[in-house]
Scaffold this motif. Sequence first.
Motif, PDB file in Angstrom:
ATOM      1  N   PHE A  60      -4.544   0.814 -11.770  1.00  0.00           N
ATOM      2  CA  PHE A  60      -4.790   0.774 -10.333  1.00  0.00           C
ATOM      3  C   PHE A  60      -3.550   1.278  -9.605  1.00  0.00           C
ATOM      4  O   PHE A  60      -2.428   0.881  -9.935  1.00  0.00           O
ATOM      5  N   GLU A  61      -3.753   2.128  -8.602  1.00  0.00           N
ATOM      6  CA  GLU A  61      -2.653   2.719  -7.833  1.00  0.00           C
ATOM      7  C   GLU A  61      -2.852   2.477  -6.350  1.00  0.00           C
ATOM      8  O   GLU A  61      -3.984   2.466  -5.870  1.00  0.00           O
ATOM      9  N   ILE A  62      -1.748   2.326  -5.634  1.00  0.00           N
ATOM     10  CA  ILE A  62      -1.841   2.222  -4.180  1.00  0.00           C
ATOM     11  C   ILE A  62      -0.494   2.618  -3.576  1.00  0.00           C
ATOM     12  O   ILE A  62       0.557   2.440  -4.198  1.00  0.00           O
ATOM     13  N   TYR A  63      -0.533   3.193  -2.384  1.00  0.00           N
ATOM     14  CA  TYR A  63       0.676   3.522  -1.633  1.00  0.00           C
ATOM     15  C   TYR A  63       0.798   2.531  -0.473  1.00  0.00           C
ATOM     16  O   TYR A  63      -0.174   2.265   0.231  1.00  0.00           O
ATOM     17  N   ILE A  64       2.000   1.984  -0.296  1.00  0.00           N
ATOM     18  CA  ILE A  64       2.229   0.958   0.726  1.00  0.00           C
ATOM     19  C   ILE A  64       3.472   1.329   1.522  1.00  0.00           C
ATOM     20  O   ILE A  64       4.505   1.699   0.952  1.00  0.00           O
ATOM     21  N   LYS A  65       3.363   1.212   2.823  1.00  0.00           N
ATOM     22  CA  LYS A  65       4.516   1.469   3.682  1.00  0.00           C
ATOM     23  C   LYS A  65       5.398   0.229   3.696  1.00  0.00           C
ATOM     24  O   LYS A  65       5.195  -0.710   4.472  1.00  0.00           O
ATOM     25  N   THR A  66       6.384   0.216   2.814  1.00  0.00           N
ATOM     26  CA  THR A  66       7.313  -0.905   2.677  1.00  0.00           C
ATOM     27  C   THR A  66       8.458  -0.462   1.781  1.00  0.00           C
ATOM     28  O   THR A  66       8.438   0.643   1.239  1.00  0.00           O
TER      29      THR A  66
END
Length: 250
Positions: A107-113
């Motif tokens: 599972f992949e995700i991009y997060i602004k942090t």
Amino acid sequence: MDAVFKALADPIRRELLDELFREDGQTLSALEARFEITRFGVMKHLKLLEDAGLVVTRRRGREKLHFLNPVPIRLVHDRWVSKYAEPWAAALSDLKTRLESPMEKIFEIYIKTTPERLWEAITDSEIRSKYQFGMRIRSDWTPGSRFEMAPAGGDLLGEGENVEVDPPRRLVQTMRALWGEDVKAEGTSRITWEIEPVGDDSCHLTVTHDQLREGANEQLYGGWPMILSGLKTWLETGQKLTTPGSLMYA
């Protein structure tokens, strides 16, 4: 989400996702054999799916394997599917999951942090409860140490060992689910969290859940899209995900 919609607009790309849904972790050659287009054509379609985050690749020796990543589709669902449509969408999602026989899920995700803030969100018990079904996690986060997952004041629902602890980059854990006899019987699997900084203000998070038996109980891995959607929502907005079921133990 434009890249996701663009990727899903083409029937061949949808068929590629169907193939990975049917059998995850396929090589380019295996996928090419199922389509009446050139190898180069399949590669172009896979590249667009990778750019949209719908396909993730991993090297296994000399082979490059392709895996379906359902997180972007879950994010689309959470944004636009109403509470009235949720039972129908959930039923179709459950049907899809029951048809899978995975050995490994990515599972992949991009997060602004920042990596540091993301690591804190993964290892802090109070923050964890805001996006992982209300469960808190207890550990001293040292290699070889134990961790436990349970709702506030509730019974133990998961346990395992921290195999590798490398803040704020990588966390490898074994995990045994305890919330029912059916999942207890599955034994121990492994979860790997990998954090990569992207630019000045974002992170690429990959969660790999492997060492699953073929045909493993869907409860072990089916919650990851909702968990990661909740993690992204919390870090970027400070709000809890309100999708039904996302805080079932809160």
